[in-house]
Design an enzyme around this catalytic site. Structure first.
Site, PDB file in Angstrom:
ATOM      1  N   LYS A  46      87.916  -8.058  92.098  1.00  0.00           N
ATOM      2  CA  LYS A  46      87.047  -7.882  92.748  1.00  0.00           C
ATOM      3  C   LYS A  46      85.752  -7.306  92.055  1.00  0.00           C
ATOM      4  O   LYS A  46      84.628  -8.058  92.464  1.00  0.00           O
ATOM      5  CB  LYS A  46      87.334  -6.932  94.068  1.00  0.00           C
ATOM      6  CG  LYS A  46      88.326  -7.404  94.758  1.00  0.00           C
ATOM      7  CD  LYS A  46      88.282  -8.531  95.622  1.00  0.00           C
ATOM      8  CE  LYS A  46      89.253  -9.027  96.498  1.00  0.00           C
ATOM      9  NZ  LYS A  46      89.385 -10.361  97.102  1.00  0.00           N
ATOM     10  N   SER A  75      85.819  -5.540  98.367  1.00  0.00           N
ATOM     11  CA  SER A  75      86.760  -4.354  98.960  1.00  0.00           C
ATOM     12  C   SER A  75      86.061  -3.109  98.368  1.00  0.00           C
ATOM     13  O   SER A  75      85.450  -2.931  97.430  1.00  0.00           O
ATOM     14  CB  SER A  75      88.117  -4.472  98.308  1.00  0.00           C
ATOM     15  OG  SER A  75      88.904  -3.377  98.518  1.00  0.00           O
ATOM     16  N   TYR A  88      94.109  -5.742  90.545  1.00  0.00           N
ATOM     17  CA  TYR A  88      93.538  -6.440  91.758  1.00  0.00           C
ATOM     18  C   TYR A  88      92.118  -5.877  92.220  1.00  0.00           C
ATOM     19  O   TYR A  88      91.271  -6.743  92.272  1.00  0.00           O
ATOM     20  CB  TYR A  88      94.307  -6.049  93.031  1.00  0.00           C
ATOM     21  CG  TYR A  88      93.642  -6.156  94.443  1.00  0.00           C
ATOM     22  CD1 TYR A  88      93.685  -7.446  95.030  1.00  0.00           C
ATOM     23  CD2 TYR A  88      93.105  -5.006  95.173  1.00  0.00           C
ATOM     24  CE1 TYR A  88      93.124  -7.738  96.072  1.00  0.00           C
ATOM     25  CE2 TYR A  88      92.433  -5.356  96.391  1.00  0.00           C
ATOM     26  CZ  TYR A  88      92.212  -6.499  96.762  1.00  0.00           C
ATOM     27  OH  TYR A  88      91.657  -6.765  97.953  1.00  0.00           O
TER      28      TYR A  88
HETATM   29  P1  NAD Z   1      95.690 -12.783 103.363  1.00  0.00           P
HETATM   30  O1  NAD Z   1      96.933 -12.730 102.207  1.00  0.00           O
HETATM   31  O2  NAD Z   1      96.568 -12.808 104.732  1.00  0.00           O
HETATM   32  O3  NAD Z   1      94.877 -14.215 103.333  1.00  0.00           O
HETATM   33  C1  NAD Z   1      94.576 -14.595 101.913  1.00  0.00           C
HETATM   34  C2  NAD Z   1      95.041 -16.082 102.143  1.00  0.00           C
HETATM   35  O4  NAD Z   1      94.663 -16.814 101.060  1.00  0.00           O
HETATM   36  C3  NAD Z   1      96.339 -16.518 102.520  1.00  0.00           C
HETATM   37  O5  NAD Z   1      96.694 -17.498 103.774  1.00  0.00           O
HETATM   38  C4  NAD Z   1      96.774 -17.279 101.048  1.00  0.00           C
HETATM   39  O6  NAD Z   1      97.883 -18.228 101.350  1.00  0.00           O
HETATM   40  C5  NAD Z   1      95.502 -17.687 100.722  1.00  0.00           C
HETATM   41  N1  NAD Z   1      95.513 -17.980  99.214  1.00  0.00           N
HETATM   42  C6  NAD Z   1      95.668 -17.284  98.151  1.00  0.00           C
HETATM   43  N2  NAD Z   1      95.529 -17.817  97.164  1.00  0.00           N
HETATM   44  C7  NAD Z   1      95.086 -19.022  97.401  1.00  0.00           C
HETATM   45  C8  NAD Z   1      94.776 -20.259  96.733  1.00  0.00           C
HETATM   46  N3  NAD Z   1      94.541 -20.071  95.343  1.00  0.00           N
HETATM   47  N4  NAD Z   1      94.394 -21.639  97.306  1.00  0.00           N
HETATM   48  C9  NAD Z   1      94.311 -21.388  98.461  1.00  0.00           C
HETATM   49  N5  NAD Z   1      94.773 -20.507  99.106  1.00  0.00           N
HETATM   50  C10 NAD Z   1      95.108 -19.097  98.788  1.00  0.00           C
HETATM   51  O7  NAD Z   1      94.802 -11.699 103.026  1.00  0.00           O
HETATM   52  P2  NAD Z   1      93.798 -11.045 104.030  1.00  0.00           P
HETATM   53  O8  NAD Z   1      94.120  -9.708 104.530  1.00  0.00           O
HETATM   54  O9  NAD Z   1      93.149 -11.844 105.116  1.00  0.00           O
HETATM   55  O10 NAD Z   1      92.327 -10.808 102.677  1.00  0.00           O
HETATM   56  C11 NAD Z   1      91.298 -11.898 102.744  1.00  0.00           C
HETATM   57  C12 NAD Z   1      90.345 -11.491 101.449  1.00  0.00           C
HETATM   58  O11 NAD Z   1      89.901 -10.192 101.910  1.00  0.00           O
HETATM   59  C13 NAD Z   1      91.077 -11.340 100.174  1.00  0.00           C
HETATM   60  O12 NAD Z   1      90.434 -11.807  99.076  1.00  0.00           O
HETATM   61  C14 NAD Z   1      91.378  -9.791  99.889  1.00  0.00           C
HETATM   62  O13 NAD Z   1      91.345  -9.314  98.669  1.00  0.00           O
HETATM   63  C15 NAD Z   1      90.089  -9.402 100.638  1.00  0.00           C
HETATM   64  N6  NAD Z   1      90.390  -7.654 101.052  1.00  0.00           N
HETATM   65  C16 NAD Z   1      91.406  -7.625 102.054  1.00  0.00           C
HETATM   66  C17 NAD Z   1      91.558  -6.294 102.757  1.00  0.00           C
HETATM   67  C18 NAD Z   1      92.639  -5.890 103.279  1.00  0.00           C
HETATM   68  O14 NAD Z   1      92.969  -4.786 103.518  1.00  0.00           O
HETATM   69  N7  NAD Z   1      93.332  -6.808 104.113  1.00  0.00           N
HETATM   70  C19 NAD Z   1      90.884  -5.544 102.163  1.00  0.00           C
HETATM   71  C20 NAD Z   1      89.809  -5.600 101.242  1.00  0.00           C
HETATM   72  C21 NAD Z   1      89.477  -6.972 100.933  1.00  0.00           C
HETATM   73  C1  UD1 Z   2      94.648  -0.896  99.359  1.00  0.00           C
HETATM   74  C2  UD1 Z   2      93.978  -1.350  98.239  1.00  0.00           C
HETATM   75  C3  UD1 Z   2      92.853  -2.064  98.858  1.00  0.00           C
HETATM   76  C4  UD1 Z   2      93.150  -3.380  99.255  1.00  0.00           C
HETATM   77  C5  UD1 Z   2      93.998  -3.281 100.653  1.00  0.00           C
HETATM   78  C6  UD1 Z   2      94.566  -4.304 101.067  1.00  0.00           C
HETATM   79  C7  UD1 Z   2      93.412   0.694  97.021  1.00  0.00           C
HETATM   80  C8  UD1 Z   2      92.862   1.918  96.512  1.00  0.00           C
HETATM   81  N1  UD1 Z   2      93.113  -0.045  97.940  1.00  0.00           N
HETATM   82  O1  UD1 Z   2      94.122  -0.037 100.485  1.00  0.00           O
HETATM   83  O2  UD1 Z   2      91.713  -2.371  97.947  1.00  0.00           O
HETATM   84  O3  UD1 Z   2      92.128  -4.037  99.565  1.00  0.00           O
HETATM   85  O4  UD1 Z   2      94.896  -2.213  99.868  1.00  0.00           O
HETATM   86  O5  UD1 Z   2      95.636  -4.528 100.661  1.00  0.00           O
HETATM   87  O6  UD1 Z   2      94.321   0.143  95.969  1.00  0.00           O
HETATM   88  N2  UD1 Z   2     100.047   4.769 103.211  1.00  0.00           N
HETATM   89  C9  UD1 Z   2     101.258   5.834 103.521  1.00  0.00           C
HETATM   90  N3  UD1 Z   2     102.544   5.093 103.761  1.00  0.00           N
HETATM   91  C10 UD1 Z   2     102.536   4.039 103.612  1.00  0.00           C
HETATM   92  C11 UD1 Z   2     101.452   2.846 103.370  1.00  0.00           C
HETATM   93  C12 UD1 Z   2     100.248   3.499 103.300  1.00  0.00           C
HETATM   94  O7  UD1 Z   2     101.294   6.791 103.776  1.00  0.00           O
HETATM   95  O8  UD1 Z   2     103.684   3.155 104.133  1.00  0.00           O
HETATM   96  C13 UD1 Z   2      99.123   5.410 103.164  1.00  0.00           C
HETATM   97  C14 UD1 Z   2      98.390   5.346 101.952  1.00  0.00           C
HETATM   98  O9  UD1 Z   2      98.789   6.332 100.905  1.00  0.00           O
HETATM   99  C15 UD1 Z   2      96.792   5.212 102.101  1.00  0.00           C
HETATM  100  C16 UD1 Z   2      96.638   4.649 103.558  1.00  0.00           C
HETATM  101  O10 UD1 Z   2      97.927   4.970 104.164  1.00  0.00           O
HETATM  102  O11 UD1 Z   2      96.511   6.557 102.006  1.00  0.00           O
HETATM  103  C17 UD1 Z   2      96.181   3.288 103.804  1.00  0.00           C
HETATM  104  O12 UD1 Z   2      96.957   2.626 102.830  1.00  0.00           O
HETATM  105  P1  UD1 Z   2      97.053   1.001 102.529  1.00  0.00           P
HETATM  106  O13 UD1 Z   2      97.041   0.473 104.100  1.00  0.00           O
HETATM  107  O14 UD1 Z   2      98.016   0.626 101.638  1.00  0.00           O
HETATM  108  O15 UD1 Z   2      95.358   0.686 102.156  1.00  0.00           O
HETATM  109  P2  UD1 Z   2      94.749   1.230 100.873  1.00  0.00           P
HETATM  110  O16 UD1 Z   2      95.711   1.802  99.846  1.00  0.00           O
HETATM  111  O17 UD1 Z   2      93.561   2.120 101.325  1.00  0.00           O
END
Ligand code: NAD
Ligand code: UD1
Length: 340
Positions: free
Chosen positions: A154, A125, A150
């Site tokens: 990473k 991330s 969290y």
């Molecule tokens: P998500 O929660 O939708 O998907 C993760 C999946 O992993 C879920 O279906 C959950 O049930 C499964 N899971 C969690 N722990 C497990 C375990 N121990 N064994 C088996 N299954 C397990 O999340 P996502 O948004 O699809 O994110 C996927 C990956 O990308 C994660 O590693 C997350 O940290 C990373 N990531 C997400 C974002 C974002 O904004 N969504 C941003 C940066 C990085």
């Molecule tokens: C956060 C995490 C990122 C993680 C991601 C997915 C940080 C710095 N980043 O991203 O690592 O992978 O979540 O879970 O912790 N906002 C509002 N109102 C809301 C929700 C969000 O104003 O109700 C704003 C936040 O302040 C931010 C932007 O929208 O500026 C995006 O927020 P969000 O979608 O939560 O993502 P990040 O915080 O960037």
């Protein structure tokens, strides 16, 4: 070619499974459904005509994982999405996050060694850059102290991969540093399914638009940005999913330059919270109800990606515009509302 997708019923995993099937791979999913629903498989089938193989267990459970690999000797690569991702929850329950996100990775790495699997892609991330002053951030920008447990998982996971790669020359790995994935599949068969109240901006916007939430709270308008609200780099989840297929090919063809590589995945453009609301209003024809509240603790002011390295090395760039991505998120929300 069989590819294990951990967390494959989750948000990014499910979109990646669709792209893998489209490119002729055979994804096999492991997910414990802690943050996703089994019916996601039906959504994948509706798009791809194939229901991927699925096994429900926790990858922290080494015995189940061992049994899985015993029975699936032909897996050539792993895309490892499974993790917990709620930043706020990680502050309250750090051990839960360290355990789930790191034990799962270490179990996979040990199994890869035992079963001779060389290739892994890891979901990292942009949070690893912390509250950066260098903008846009490149892959060489410093990794600053993590803002949350969290984020720390990473950073530690990346170090584990890098150290393991240094001592195992036949091991091949890529960390993909996602910026902010948004949107859903254009078919509206799969999308983001937040359980309970969403923490992330776009599901909060669409749930407010559809009437599940009364109003969006905009966290802070006194940042040092043009309109005072925080800036992120939002990319369409389908573009992000496609990057995984490109990275997978790179590992399998051995066209990677080192056996541990890191790439930024974003659009290269910073967008403020108010600009996100404007985009939603344009796409939906609504006027979103919102109010400005205090900053959310732990939020960074602004971050967006330098995408030149991934463009050059992976030959991957995002294709969708912000409005296109928001439209798919809105279509998905409307479909969920219809199904209720
Ligand atoms: P998500 O929660 O939708 O998907 C993760 C999946 O992993 C879920 O279906 C959950 O049930 C499964 N899971 C969690 N722990 C497990 C375990 N121990 N064994 C088996 N299954 C397990 O999340 P996502 O948004 O699809 O994110 C996927 C990956 O990308 C994660 O590693 C997350 O940290 C990373 N990531 C997400 C974002 C974002 O904004 N969504 C941003 C940066 C990085
Ligand atoms: C956060 C995490 C990122 C993680 C991601 C997915 C940080 C710095 N980043 O991203 O690592 O992978 O979540 O879970 O912790 N906002 C509002 N109102 C809301 C929700 C969000 O104003 O109700 C704003 C936040 O302040 C931010 C932007 O929208 O500026 C995006 O927020 P969000 O979608 O939560 O993502 P990040 O915080 O960037």
């Amino acid at each position: 070619m069989k590819v294990l997708v951990t967390g494959g019923t989750g948000y990014i995993g499910s979109h990646t499974v669709v792209e893998l099937i489209e490119q002729g791979y055979e994804p096999v999913i492991i997910d414990n459904l802690s943050n996703s629903k089994i019916k996601v498989l039906d959504g994948i089938k509706a798009i791809s005509d194939i229901k991927p193989r699925f096994e429900k267990f926790d990858i922290c459970d080494i015995e189940s994982l061992d049994k899985f690999f015993e029975n699936n000797r032909d897996i050539k690569a792993i895309i490892h999405f499974a993790a917990f991702k709620a930043v706020g929850e990680s502050v309250e329950k750090p051990l839960l996050y360290y355990y789930n996100n790191l034990v799962s990775l270490m179990n996979l790495l040990r199994a890869m060694k035992k079963y001779n699997i060389a290739n892994i892609i890891f979901s990292s991330s942009c949070t690893v850059y912390g509250d950066t002053e260098e903008l846009p951030v490149t892959e060489n920008s410093p990794v600053l102290p993590a803002q949350s447990p969290y984020g720390n998982t990473k950073q530690i996971a990346e170090e584990i991969l890098s150290d393991h790669a240094a001592s195992h020359k036949d091991f091949n790995s890529i960390s993909l540093r996602y910026f902010n994935p948004i949107g859903a599949h254009p078919s509206a068969h799969i999308g983001e399914l937040p359980i309970g109240e969403p923490e992330n901006l776009v599901p909060y916007i669409t749930q407010t638009g559809i009437g599940i939430r009364k109003e969006l709270q905009v966290f802070g308008n006194n940042y040092n940005t043009p309109d005072g609200t925080a800036i992120r780099d939002y990319l369409h989840v389908v573009d992000l999913a496609k990057a995984h297929v490109v990275a997978l090919k790179r590992l399998i063809d051995r066209s990677n330059k080192r056996n541990y590589e890191v790439f930024n995945l974003g659009t290269g453009k910073g967008v403020s919270v108010l600009e996100m609301i404007e985009s939603f209003n344009r796409v939906s024809g609504l006027s979103l109800n919102y109010k400005i509240v205090d900053r959310r603790p732990g939020d960074v002011e602004k971050i967006w990606a330098d995408t030149s390295y991934s463009a050059k090395e992976l030959r991957w760039e995002t294709e969708s515009s912000l409005d296109e991505a928001i439209k798919t998120a809105w279509d998905w929300e409307k479909r969920l509302a219809k199904e209720k």
